[in-house]
Motif scaffolding. Structure first.
Motif, PDB file in Angstrom:
ATOM      1  N   HIS A   1      29.322 -16.062  38.222  1.00 43.72           N
ATOM      2  CA  HIS A   1      30.136 -15.328  37.242  1.00 43.72           C
ATOM      3  C   HIS A   1      29.989 -13.835  37.465  1.00 43.72           C
ATOM      4  O   HIS A   1      29.041 -13.368  38.106  1.00 43.72           O
TER       5      HIS A   1
ATOM      6  N   ASP B   1      28.876 -10.316  32.327  1.00 49.99           N
ATOM      7  CA  ASP B   1      28.409 -11.217  31.275  1.00 49.99           C
ATOM      8  C   ASP B   1      29.476 -12.238  30.895  1.00 49.99           C
ATOM      9  O   ASP B   1      29.360 -12.899  29.864  1.00 49.99           O
ATOM     10  N   ASP B   2      30.511 -12.349  31.732  1.00 45.84           N
ATOM     11  CA  ASP B   2      31.618 -13.256  31.434  1.00 45.84           C
ATOM     12  C   ASP B   2      31.427 -14.566  32.189  1.00 45.84           C
ATOM     13  O   ASP B   2      30.659 -14.653  33.144  1.00 45.84           O
ATOM     14  N   ILE B   3      32.153 -15.600  31.759  1.00 49.09           N
ATOM     15  CA  ILE B   3      32.085 -16.883  32.445  1.00 49.09           C
ATOM     16  C   ILE B   3      33.271 -17.031  33.393  1.00 49.09           C
ATOM     17  O   ILE B   3      34.275 -16.325  33.280  1.00 49.09           O
TER      18      ILE B   3
ATOM     19  N   GLU C   1      36.475 -18.595  34.285  1.00 52.38           N
ATOM     20  CA  GLU C   1      37.455 -19.252  33.418  1.00 52.38           C
ATOM     21  C   GLU C   1      37.755 -20.672  33.876  1.00 52.38           C
ATOM     22  O   GLU C   1      37.955 -21.574  33.049  1.00 52.38           O
TER      23      GLU C   1
ATOM     24  N   SER D   1      23.994 -10.033  22.658  1.00 53.91           N
ATOM     25  CA  SER D   1      24.760 -10.868  23.585  1.00 53.91           C
ATOM     26  C   SER D   1      25.002 -12.280  23.064  1.00 53.91           C
ATOM     27  O   SER D   1      25.883 -12.979  23.574  1.00 53.91           O
TER      28      SER D   1
ATOM     29  N   ARG E   1      29.172  -9.670  23.542  1.00 55.24           N
ATOM     30  CA  ARG E   1      29.218 -10.916  24.310  1.00 55.24           C
ATOM     31  C   ARG E   1      30.469 -10.974  25.184  1.00 55.24           C
ATOM     32  O   ARG E   1      31.547 -10.563  24.766  1.00 55.24           O
ATOM     33  N   GLY E   2      30.309 -11.525  26.403  1.00 52.40           N
ATOM     34  CA  GLY E   2      31.455 -11.794  27.258  1.00 52.40           C
ATOM     35  C   GLY E   2      32.296 -10.571  27.537  1.00 52.40           C
ATOM     36  O   GLY E   2      31.816  -9.551  28.031  1.00 52.40           O
ATOM     37  N   GLU E   3      33.572 -10.657  27.195  1.00 47.22           N
ATOM     38  CA  GLU E   3      34.499  -9.556  27.460  1.00 47.22           C
ATOM     39  C   GLU E   3      34.084  -8.290  26.729  1.00 47.22           C
ATOM     40  O   GLU E   3      34.273  -7.174  27.232  1.00 47.22           O
TER      41      GLU E   3
ATOM     42  N   SER F   1      23.133 -19.104  25.808  1.00 44.30           N
ATOM     43  CA  SER F   1      24.372 -18.907  26.558  1.00 44.30           C
ATOM     44  C   SER F   1      24.393 -19.845  27.756  1.00 44.30           C
ATOM     45  O   SER F   1      23.361 -20.089  28.393  1.00 44.30           O
TER      46      SER F   1
END
Length: 702
Positions: free
Chosen positions: A115, A118-120, A122, A279, A406-408, A467
């Motif tokens: 990844h 801190d994003d996954i 998709e 996060s 978190r993430g985006e 996470s």
């Protein structure tokens, strides 16, 4: 060295077209960079990724003259997400980077663990197996394909290692990467245990317990310095003196859950712990909504039954943005040079430096009403281009909130936010998190004080899932050898976390497998990070009371190699675990391991009193176990951690007695420290594999 000696074939002829990923999730590999670099030694750098995925890799192949048939794969901490952490920058300097891999006769592999940031990914979604080990393993397999082309053969042995989040993922790599790795060295890690093959996310009790650390900090307020002083050398040893009943209860619970004694200062300067809250806060609110609402509305919960402990600190207000600042602003603009601002901004600045995001806007300045507890508060954008974005305050100072999410939200932070935008500041979730530990008990014995006859005292919710970027639980089932390193003063993954993999191996492989395939080494007086990354106390730098564990990690990696390749069994550390505390034997021979043991002869009561202008003389003794030799004895009398005074050491000694003298020229409380360094070969000029320990005493100068 001939710069072209590593060009076994021309760069344009390296091929990946015949490589077929063993894991069908990964598309065809591609290379977008292949070049020769000179530092830290001539090597070939190959960068690329796998089609139709977010997985990226970085390979560093050294000259054939230094290659010894080994692959090394360091694993990034935190949530990972970068493939350029160990090749260059501050982490490479701290951890040894590729220079260490080259010294040990191997090439180095980096993976972003599937990844970006801190994003996954998709396409993969929240699949912890991808981020926990599959992307790293597939990258390592590809590196072996290229190594065969460059060196003529695949590496005979592969070693995976890493700290913190890397200590979570490196065991998973050896557990699921049979044939790729023969040894693993996790350090400063932790997590729960599940059967091999699990696809579940980690249920980690440590983030639960962080809430209690934040709660103690919040409740103690200006009484925290007294607790810190009591637990430092020469202190009373009674941290509860002068506290209220509720303050005593919460502090006692913190110790029972394993917070390291002697590291109380770190409660005043949370770093990775508060980043973790920012996060995962939204994830907890989504997946555990019953708790966060019930905390304020249901019997049996503090917020409902005993609101006096939380309501005075409540914040729920909407304000306008005055300014948006970057980490570079905070780091370089003299307007923000105030010590309180710099201390609060330290985590944000460090993380930005680490991730090369100094110019990413991450700090809000707003007009906040007086009162309330700001750290940990939700920062929810109500208008403008960033409307709907949810961030949380890692720290605060002078109406500035240092934010992450978190993430985006982690990638964008405060991008698009301008003065005049409206923002809601709400800390109800954080205050509920402060008591989270009472309502989320793991099955670990360390939580038994919150149970009676096996029944929890408080209403219970499931221990939250970490996470998916943190991977899967440990299984303890692997082919090869694992050496675990943990620190006695680790305030990010407390010492009880160092016992989890011991239990996992014994569960999966029995006592025989535990004896034959696993070792644990404790590093006394070490934190989760090197001392220079620890915020200074008013009268003590980090290096005055903590040691750098990198030398122990590198020597342990060398010992792991000797164990795997030559059958030389490494020494583990003897220890006891009592009332949430790791207890190490005071004698080097009994303690074992590789770290020297050091003591300062303490005066009566542990406190030495003197006057300005008087000569102070201290005596220290040190011993190195496991055949090591003492190579340095250094003294730091003023707390700056510089260690300007040193004793002459004869080569080849495993035990030394040393004397340090100093005249103080100003009144105050000082913590003179002696730092002793050992080395396996007794090399007095050694630059690497320096094995440190430290001891301190209190001196009151009138």
């Amino acid at each position: 060295m001939n710069r072209n000696s590593i060009l076994q074939i021309g760069p344009d002829l390296v091929e990946v077209s015949t490589y077929i990923p063993q894991d069908s999730y990964f598309g065809r590999p591609y290379i977008d960079r292949d070049e020769i670099r000179d530092a830290p030694g001539v090597h070939r750098n190959i960068h690329g990724g796998f089609e139709n995925t977010d997985t990226r890799f970085n390979f560093y192949f050294p000259a054939i003259e230094v290659y010894g048939g080994r692959m090394f794969q360091p694993m990034e901490g935190g949530h990972a997400g970068h493939e350029n952490i160990f090749g260059e920058g501050p982490v490479a300097e701290i951890s040894g980077g590729m220079a260490m891999a080259f010294r040990m006769g191997g090439y180095m592999v980096e993976s972003n663990c599937g990844h970006i940031g801190d994003d996954i990914d998709e396409r993969a979604g929240p699949d912890p197996t991808l981020y926990g080990y599959r992307a790293a393993i597939e990258s390592a397999r590809l590196s072996r394909h290229l190594a065969k082309q460059i060196y003529g053969a695949e590496p005979a042995n592969g070693y995976v290692y890493g700290g913190s989040g890397g200590g979570r993922r490196s065991p998973a790599c050896i557990e699921y990467g049979s044939g790729v790795y023969t040894g693993a060295l996790p350090y400063h890690g932790g997590g729960n245990i599940a059967d091999h093959g699990t696809r579940s996310r980690v249920r980690s009790e440590q983030p639960v317990h962080f809430g209690l650390m934040f709660n103690v900090r919040r409740l103690l307020g200006n009484r925290l310095p007294g607790v810190i002083d009591a637990m430092q050398p020469g202190g009373s040893g009674n941290p509860f003196e002068g506290l209220t009943v509720h303050q005593r209860e919460e502090l006692a619970n913190l110790y029972r859950l394993g917070f390291p004694r002697g590291a109380e200062f770190m409660m005043s300067q949370p770093f990775g712990q508060i980043w973790l809250w920012t996060s995962i806060a939204d994830m907890l609110l989504e997946e555990d909504e019953d708790y966060f609402s019930g905390f304020w509305s249901k019997p049996g919960y503090i917020g409902h039954d005993e609101p006096q402990w939380v309501k005075p600190d409540l914040i729920d207000t909407e304000v306008s943005v005055k300014r948006v600042l970057t980490a570079r602003d905070l780091k370089e603009n003299p307007e923000f040079a105030d010590a309180a601002i710099q201390a609060a901004a330290y985590p944000a600045i460090f993380i930005a430096t680490l991730n090369h995001t100094l110019d990413l806007p991450m700090t809000l300045e707003v007009d906040l009403p007086a009162g309330g507890y700001r750290q940990g508060a939700g920062v929810y954008m109500q208008s403008g281009a960033a409307r709907g974005r949810r961030l949380y305050a890692m720290a605060e100072a002078s109406d500035m909130l240092f934010c992450d999410g978190r993430g985006e939200a982690n990638l964008e932070r405060l991008t698009g936010v301008v003065p005049g935008d409206r923002v809601r500041i709400d800390n109800r979730a954080f205050l509920a998190y402060c008591y989270y530990y009472k309502y989320h008990l793991s099955e670990e014995p360390i939580c038994d004080f919150l149970r009676v006859d096996g029944q929890p005292i408080f209403p219970q919710h499931d221990v939250p899932l970490a996470s998916p970027l943190m991977g899967v639980p440990y299984s303890g089932q692997f082919d090869g050898k694992v050496m675990w390193i943990h620190a006695t003063h680790d305030t990010s993954l407390w010492p009880p976390q160092g016992l989890s993999y011991h239990r996992a191996v014994e569960h999966a492989q029995g006592k025989a497998g535990l004896r034959d395939n696993f070792r644990i080494r404790w590093t006394e007086n070490a934190e989760h990070t090197p001392p220079n990354m620890v915020p200074p106390q008013p009268n003590r730098s980090g290096a005055n009371w903590l040691v750098n564990s990198q030398g122990i990690i590198e020597q342990s990696l060398a010992d792991l190699i000797d164990w795997v390749e030559n059958g030389v069994e490494p020494a583990g550390t003897s220890f006891a675990f009592v009332d949430g505390k790791i207890v190490l034997p005071p004698d080097a021979a009994e303690r074992g391991g590789i770290q020297p043991v050091v003591h300062i002869a303490s005066p009566a009561g542990g406190e030495l009193k003197t006057k300005v202008g008087e000569n102070v003389e201290l005596m220290a003794s040190a011993e190195a176990p496991s055949g090591g030799k003492i190579i340095a004895v250094e003294w730091d009398f003023d707390g700056k951690g510089v260690y300007p005074l040193s004793n002459d050491i004869a080569a080849g000694q495993s035990h030394v007695e040393a004397r340090g003298q100093h005249v103080f020229d100003a009144p105050g409380i000082y913590f003179p420290s002696v730092r002793v360094t050992a080395h396996r070969d007794g090399d007095l000029g050694a630059k690497q594999r320096r094995l440190e320990n430290v001891a301190s005493v209190r001196v009151v100068v009138s």
